[in-house]
Scaffold this motif. Structure first.
Motif, PDB file in Angstrom:
ATOM      1  N   VAL B  25       0.835  -1.199   0.000  1.00 30.26           N
ATOM      2  CA  VAL B  25       0.000   0.000   0.000  1.00 30.26           C
ATOM      3  C   VAL B  25       0.875   1.257   0.000  1.00 30.26           C
ATOM      4  CG1 VAL B  25      -1.737   1.262   1.319  1.00 30.26           C
ATOM      5  CG2 VAL B  25      -1.891  -1.205   1.108  1.00 30.26           C
ATOM      6  N   PRO B  44      -5.517  10.659  -4.639  1.00 30.85           N
ATOM      7  CA  PRO B  44      -6.839  10.066  -4.889  1.00 30.85           C
ATOM      8  C   PRO B  44      -7.234   9.079  -3.795  1.00 30.85           C
ATOM      9  CG  PRO B  44      -5.189   9.174  -6.388  1.00 30.85           C
ATOM     10  CD  PRO B  44      -4.528  10.275  -5.649  1.00 30.85           C
ATOM     11  N   GLY B  46      -7.866   5.886  -1.754  1.00 31.01           N
ATOM     12  CA  GLY B  46      -7.150   4.619  -1.727  1.00 31.01           C
ATOM     13  C   GLY B  46      -5.665   4.750  -2.014  1.00 31.01           C
ATOM     14  N   ALA B  47      -5.150   5.982  -2.086  1.00 35.97           N
ATOM     15  CA  ALA B  47      -3.733   6.172  -2.395  1.00 35.97           C
ATOM     16  C   ALA B  47      -2.851   5.704  -1.241  1.00 35.97           C
ATOM     17  CB  ALA B  47      -3.455   7.635  -2.708  1.00 35.97           C
ATOM     18  N   GLY B  48      -3.407   5.700  -0.040  1.00 31.67           N
ATOM     19  CA  GLY B  48      -2.614   5.257   1.113  1.00 31.67           C
ATOM     20  C   GLY B  48      -2.380   6.360   2.127  1.00 31.67           C
ATOM     21  N   LYS B  49      -3.152   7.449   2.038  1.00 30.28           N
ATOM     22  CA  LYS B  49      -2.933   8.596   2.927  1.00 30.28           C
ATOM     23  C   LYS B  49      -3.221   8.229   4.391  1.00 30.28           C
ATOM     24  CE  LYS B  49      -6.031  10.972   0.661  1.00 30.28           C
ATOM     25  NZ  LYS B  49      -6.480   9.978  -0.341  1.00 30.28           N
ATOM     26  N   SER B  50      -4.368   7.612   4.600  1.00 33.48           N
ATOM     27  CA  SER B  50      -4.696   7.242   5.986  1.00 33.48           C
ATOM     28  C   SER B  50      -3.735   6.175   6.490  1.00 33.48           C
ATOM     29  CB  SER B  50      -6.133   6.727   6.077  1.00 33.48           C
ATOM     30  OG  SER B  50      -7.033   7.775   5.781  1.00 33.48           O
ATOM     31  N   THR B  51      -3.336   5.268   5.610  1.00 33.03           N
ATOM     32  CA  THR B  51      -2.369   4.249   6.021  1.00 33.03           C
ATOM     33  C   THR B  51      -1.063   4.905   6.459  1.00 33.03           C
ATOM     34  OG1 THR B  51      -3.377   2.728   4.455  1.00 33.03           O
ATOM     35  CG2 THR B  51      -1.194   2.152   5.275  1.00 33.03           C
ATOM     36  N   GLN B  92     -10.057  10.447  10.303  1.00 35.18           N
ATOM     37  CA  GLN B  92     -10.923  10.747   9.160  1.00 35.18           C
ATOM     38  C   GLN B  92     -12.378  10.480   9.535  1.00 35.18           C
ATOM     39  OE1 GLN B  92      -9.663   8.676   5.662  1.00 35.18           O
ATOM     40  NE2 GLN B  92     -11.317   9.430   4.388  1.00 35.18           N
TER      41      GLN B  92
HETATM   42  N1  LIG Z   1      -5.949  -2.733   7.540  1.00 35.21           N
HETATM   43  C1  LIG Z   1      -5.918  -2.889   6.216  1.00 35.21           C
HETATM   44  N2  LIG Z   1      -5.832  -4.119   5.678  1.00 35.21           N
HETATM   45  C2  LIG Z   1      -5.791  -4.299   4.338  1.00 35.21           C
HETATM   46  N3  LIG Z   1      -5.818  -3.293   3.448  1.00 35.21           N
HETATM   47  C3  LIG Z   1      -5.902  -2.043   3.904  1.00 35.21           C
HETATM   48  C4  LIG Z   1      -5.948  -1.763   5.309  1.00 35.21           C
HETATM   49  N4  LIG Z   1      -6.024  -0.417   5.480  1.00 35.21           N
HETATM   50  C5  LIG Z   1      -6.025   0.107   4.244  1.00 35.21           C
HETATM   51  N5  LIG Z   1      -5.942  -0.854   3.292  1.00 35.21           N
HETATM   52  C6  LIG Z   1      -5.904  -0.642   1.853  1.00 35.21           C
HETATM   53  O1  LIG Z   1      -4.867   0.271   1.589  1.00 35.21           O
HETATM   54  C7  LIG Z   1      -5.229   1.158   0.559  1.00 35.21           C
HETATM   55  C8  LIG Z   1      -5.041   2.584   1.029  1.00 35.21           C
HETATM   56  O2  LIG Z   1      -6.049   2.900   1.973  1.00 35.21           O
HETATM   57  P1  LIG Z   1      -6.084   4.284   2.749  1.00 35.21           P
HETATM   58  O3  LIG Z   1      -7.225   4.254   3.672  1.00 35.21           O
HETATM   59  O4  LIG Z   1      -4.755   4.553   3.308  1.00 35.21           O
HETATM   60  O5  LIG Z   1      -6.367   5.288   1.561  1.00 35.21           O
HETATM   61  P2  LIG Z   1      -6.629   6.861   1.621  1.00 35.21           P
HETATM   62  O6  LIG Z   1      -5.634   7.469   0.744  1.00 35.21           O
HETATM   63  O7  LIG Z   1      -6.697   7.348   2.990  1.00 35.21           O
HETATM   64  O8  LIG Z   1      -8.050   6.927   0.929  1.00 35.21           O
HETATM   65  P3  LIG Z   1      -9.290   7.931   1.192  1.00 35.21           P
HETATM   66  O9  LIG Z   1      -9.038   9.152   0.430  1.00 35.21           O
HETATM   67  O10 LIG Z   1     -10.446   7.148   0.660  1.00 35.21           O
HETATM   68  O11 LIG Z   1      -9.365   8.147   2.664  1.00 35.21           O
HETATM   69  C9  LIG Z   1      -6.657   0.838   0.172  1.00 35.21           C
HETATM   70  O12 LIG Z   1      -6.612   0.033  -1.008  1.00 35.21           O
HETATM   71  C10 LIG Z   1      -7.161   0.033   1.330  1.00 35.21           C
HETATM   72  O13 LIG Z   1      -8.097  -0.911   0.912  1.00 35.21           O
END
Ligand SMILES: Nc1ncnc2c1ncn2[C@@H]1O[C@H](COP(=O)(O)OP(=O)(O)OP(=O)(O)O)[C@@H](O)[C@H]1O
Ligand SMILES: [Mg+2]
Lengths: 428, 255
Positions: B25, B44, B46-51, B92
Motif C-alpha cells: 500500500v 486520490p 485509496g492512495a494510502g494517505k490514511s495508512t 478521518q
Molecule cells: N488494515 C488494512 N488491511 C488491508 N488493506 C488495507 C488496510 N487499510 C487500508 N488498506 C488498503 O490500503 C489502501 C489505502 O487505503 P487508505 O485508507 O490509506 O487510503 P486513503 O488514501 O486514505 O483513501 P481515502 O481518500 O479514501 O481516505 C486501500 O486500497 C485500502 O483498501
C-alpha cells in the motif's frame, strides 16, 4: 456536587439502616446482611461492566477467593494471631486485588465476547481446581472458623455481624463512588466509550483496564469476606457459575448505567430469595423471567428508569401519568399472578410427588392441591384462570402503554436519551 | 518557512513501506517535514494517505523503513508511546467519546498533558489548572456553549471541531489531521481552516486534505501520494503547476 435532596435521601436511608435492624428478628437481620453483601458485590462488578464496559462472566472467582482468604485469616486468629476481627475483610481485599491483577492482566487483553469468555474460563478453572486443593479450600466440604472477639465485641450475635457488614459496605461503596469523581474514574468511562482514542491521547489502555479489573476484584473480595464472616464457613460452590450469573442479573435488573442501580437489583433479588425461596422451587425461573422482561422493556434497568423519571420530572405531566401508571401496576400484577399460577401448576403437575401419587392411583389424572384449593388437571378452570389473568393483564398493559407514551411525548422534546454515568458526576 | 529553521526535521520518513499481505500500500516513501511547517498530503482515494497516518501514529508498524519524530525513532512504537513522544492525530472518521460530555472528551487529553493520567486519589473537580486549560481548548474550538452536552449529540461539524480539539489537548507539537474538513459546507470549511491555522501556530502540521483551496490557504508544502508513492513534494503553487501531478491527480479531479 450532590443535590441537597439526594444528601437528605441518603441520610434517611443511612438512619434507617442504622436504627431499624435491632428491632427485627434474626432471620430478617440475616437477610439484610445478605442484601448488603450482594449490594457491594454488585457495585464492584458494575465498576467493570457499567463504567469500563467490560462484561465479566466469572466474578464469582474474586468473591470466592475473598471469602476463603477471610476464613484463613480467621483460623489464624483462632490459633492466637493478634489481628482485629473487624479488619478481617482486608484479607479479602488483598487477595481479591492480587487475583484480580493476574486474571485481569490476561482477560483485558481481549474485549467484548472474548473478554467475557476468558473471565468465565478463569472462574471455571478455579471452580474445578478448588475441591482438589484440600489445604486451601478444604475439599468438597470447605473450611470454617469462628469469629473471635475483639476489644470487648464478641461478634456472637447477628446484629453485631450486621453492623460490621454495614460499616464495610458503606466504606467500600463510598470509595467506589468517590472513584467516579477522580481522573482515573473518568478515564474508565472513556475506555468504555472508545478504547482506541484513549491510546492516542497517551494512555496505556491495557494497564488501565488491568487496574480497573483489579479494583473490582478487590472490592468483590471484600464482599466475599463479609459473607465468610457472616457464615463462618465457605466451600468451593462459591466459585460456581450461578454466583457469577447472579451478580450479572442483579446488576442489569438494577441498572448498570446508574451508580446505585446495582444496589437496587441486589436488594430486590436478595430480599425476594429470602421471602420467596421457601414458598416455591421455581424461584430461579422467576429471576430469569424478571431479567428477560427488564431487558426487553426497560433495558437501562430499574435504576435507569427511575433516573429517567427524575431527569424529566419538571417536564412531565404527573397528574396525567398517575392513572395510567396505576393501571400499569394493576396490569403487571395480573400478568404476574397469571405467570405464577401457570408456573406453579406446571411445577406440581410435572413434579416427582405428583408422579408418585398418580402411579399409586393407577396413572389417573387425579386432582392436586395448589394455593389452598384443589384443581383438576382436566378441568377448564385450571387453565382458564391463568389464561384470563395473563390475557387481561397484557391487554391492560398494551392499552395503557399507548397512553403513557402519549404523555411522555407531550413533554415537548421527543425521544429519551439514556444518559449514563458520564453526566451524573457533573462538570465543574 | 525559511530554510534555516530546518535544523532537524520534526518528522522524517525514510524508505517506509507497508504491505497488507501481498499488496504494497505504501512503497518506499521518503518524506521530511520541517519543524513548524504546515504540510498537506493529497492524493486520490485509496492512495494510502490514511495508512501513512496509521504508520506514523502507531496503529501499524511499517513493513520496512524508518520513521523518526524529532530525531527519535518511533517506527513500530505503540500509539500511546508515540503520543507521549509528542505527536497527536485526528481521525478521518470521527473518533470521540460519544457518551461523555464534550468537556470530558477534552479533559481526558488535558489530564494526560499535565501528567495526571491515572490519578485515583484526588477529585477531578479540584484540579483547577486542568479544568481551566480544558475550558481554554473548549473555547478555542468554539464549543463553549456545548461543554455539558454529550459528544454524541453534537452536529457533524461540531464533532469535527471536537475531534481537532481532542488532538490538541495532549500538548503534542506535531499534529496529524486526517481530512478535517471532509463533509463540511463551504462556510464550515472556512471556519475550520481558521481554527486549524490558529491552533497550529508554533506547531508542526501534517494534514490529509482533498480541498485544494484549503491546501493553498493553509499549507507551506504539499506531497502528492498516488498508488502508495510520492509523486511530488513542493509548494502548493509548484504542485499545481506540475504536469505529472496534473495528469495523475488534479486532472482526474477536474474531469
Ligand atoms: N488494515 C488494512 N488491511 C488491508 N488493506 C488495507 C488496510 N487499510 C487500508 N488498506 C488498503 O490500503 C489502501 C489505502 O487505503 P487508505 O485508507 O490509506 O487510503 P486513503 O488514501 O486514505 O483513501 P481515502 O481518500 O479514501 O481516505 C486501500 O486500497 C485500502 O483498501
Ligand atoms: Mg483516508
Amino acid at each position: 456536587m450532590m443535590s441537597f435532596r439526594s444528601v437528605l435521601l441518603l441520610a434517611t436511608l443511612l438512619a434507617l439502616l442504622l436504627a431499624v435492624p435491632p428491632l427485627l428478628d434474626l432471620a430478617w437481620q440475616n437477610a439484610l446482611v445478605n442484601v448488603l453483601i450482594a449490594s457491594l458485590f454488585a457495585l464492584a462488578f458494575n465498576l467493570l461492566v457499567g463504567q469500563a464496559g467490560l462484561l465479566s462472566f466469572g466474578h464469582a472467582a474474586y468473591f470466592g477467593v475473598g471469602a476463603f482468604a477471610a476464613l484463613h485469616l480467621m483460623i489464624a486468629i483462632e490459633d492466637g494471631l493478634a489481628f482485629p476481627t473487624p479488619l478481617v475483610p482486608l484479607a479479602g481485599a488483598v487477595v481479591g486485588l492480587v487475583v484480580g491483577l493476574v486474571a485481569g492482566f490476561f482477560a483485558t487483553k481481549r474485549s467484548g465476547v472474548y473478554f467475557a469468555l476468558v473471565t468465565l474460563a478463569i472462574a471455571e478453572l478455579i471452580h474445578a481446581l478448588a475441591p482438589r486443593l484440600e489445604g486451601l479450600f478444604g475439599g468438597e466440604s470447605g473450611i470454617g472458623s469462628m469469629r473471635m472477639p475483639f476489644a470487648g465485641i464478641v461478634f456472637g450475635s447477628t446484629i453485631e455481624v450486621y453492623y460490621l457488614t454495614l460499616g464495610w459496605v458503606l466504606f467500600c461503596g463510598l470509595g467506589l463512588y468517590l472513584y467516579t469523581l477522580t481522573p482515573f474514574g473518568r478515564l474508565t468511562l472513556a475506555l468504555r466509550d472508545n478504547e482506541q482514542r484513549v491510546r492516542f491521547l497517551g494512555y496505556d489502555a491495557h494497564s488501565s483496564k488491568v487496574i480497573v479489573f483489579a479494583i473490582s476484584g478487590m472490592v468483590s473480595g471484600v464482599a466475599g469476606s463479609l459473607l465468610a464472616i457472616s457464615n463462618e464457613t465457605a466451600n468451593y460452590s462459591l466459585f460456581a457459575t450461578d454466583v457469577s450469573a447472579q451478580v450479572v442479573l442483579q446488576t442489569f435488573v438494577g441498572g448498570s448505567t446508574v451508580f446505585f442501580g446495582p444496589v437496587i437489583g441486589a436488594a430486590i433479588f436478595a430480599l425476594f430469595s429470602f421471602l420467596v425461596s421457601d414458598l416455591t422451587r421455581s424461584w430461579v425461573f422467576y429471576q430469569g423471567l424478571i431479567f428477560v422482561l427488564v431487558m426487553l422493556y426497560a433495558p437501562t434497568g430499574i435504576g435507569g428508569a427511575i433516573q429517567h423519571h427524575i431527569r424529566h420530572r419538571r417536564q412531565l405531566d404527573w397528574p396525567a401519568l398517575a392513572a395510567p401508571y396505576a393501571a400499569m401496576l394493576f396490569g403487571g400484577l395480573l400478568v404476574a399472578a397469571g405467570i405464577v399460577f401457570a408456573t406453579e401448576m406446571v411445577a406440581v403437575m410435572f413434579g416427582e410427588d405428583y408422579a408418585r401419587t398418580r402411579e399409586a392411583a393407577g396413572g389417573a389424572l387425579i386432582p392436586f392441591e395448589l394455593f389452598g384449593a384443589t384443581w383438576s388437571p382436566t378441568g377448564p378452570s385450571t387453565y382458564l384462570i391463568p389464561l384470563v389473568l395473563l390475557g387481561a393483564g397484557i391487554a391492560i398493559l398494551v392499552k395503557v402503554r399507548r397512553r403513557i407514551d402519549a404523555v411522555w411525548a407531550a413533554r415537548g422534546e421527543q425521544g429519551s436519551k439514556t444518559q449514563t454515568l458520564a453526566t451524573t458526576g457533573g462538570i465543574q | 518557512m525559511s530554510a534555516d529553521t530546518r535544523v532537524r526535521p520534526a518528522l522524517k520518513l525514510s524508505g517506509v513501506t507497508k504491505s497488507f499481505g501481498p499488496i504494497e500500500v505504501l512503497k518506499h516513501l521518503d518524506l521530511e517535514i520541517a519543524s513548524g511547517e504546515r504540510h498537506a498530503v493529497i492524493g486520490p482515494n485509496g492512495a494510502g494517505k490514511s495508512t501513512l497516518f496509521n504508520l506514523i501514529s502507531g496503529i501499524f508498524a511499517p513493513s520496512s523503513g524508518e520513521i523518526s519524530l524529532n530525531g527519535r525513532s518511533i517506527g513500530g512504537m505503540a500509539p500511546e508511546q508515540i503520543n507521549r513522544a509528542g505527536l497527536a492525530r485526528s481521525f478521518q472518521i470521527t473518533n470521540i467519546f460519544h457518551r461523555l460530555s464534550v468537556f470530558e472528551n477534552l479533559r481526558i487529553g488535558v489530564l494526560a498533558r499535565f501528567g495526571v493520567r491515572y490519578g485515583l486519589f484526588r477529585p477531578i473537580s479540584g484540579m483547577r489548572r486542568i479544568n481551566e486549560e480544558t475550558e481554554k481548548v473548549l473555547a478555542q474550538v468554539g464549543l463553549e456553549s456545548r461543554g455539558h452536552d454529550l459528544a454524541g449529540d453534537l452536529t457533524y461539524s461540531e464533532q469535527r471541531a471536537l475531534e481537532i480539539g481532542m488532538t490538541l489537548t495532549t500538548g503534542a507539537d506535531v499534529i496529524l489531521l486526517d481530512e478535517p474538513t471532509a463533509g463540511m459546507s463551504r462556510e464550515e470549511t472556512a471556519e475550520a481552516v481558521e481554527l486549524i491555522r490558529a491552533v497550529t501556530v508554533g506547531k508542526t502540521l501534517l494534514m490529509v486534505e482533498h480541498d485544494m483551496s484549503v491546501v493553498f490557504s493553509l499549507c507551506d508544502r504539499v506531497s502528492v501520494l498516488v498508488y502508495g508513492s510520492i509523486l511530488a513534494t513542493d509548494t502548493p503553487q509548484g504542485v499545481s503547476a506540475n504536469h505529472a501531478v496534473q495528469e495523475a491527480y488534479l486532472g482526474q479531479e477536474a474531469a
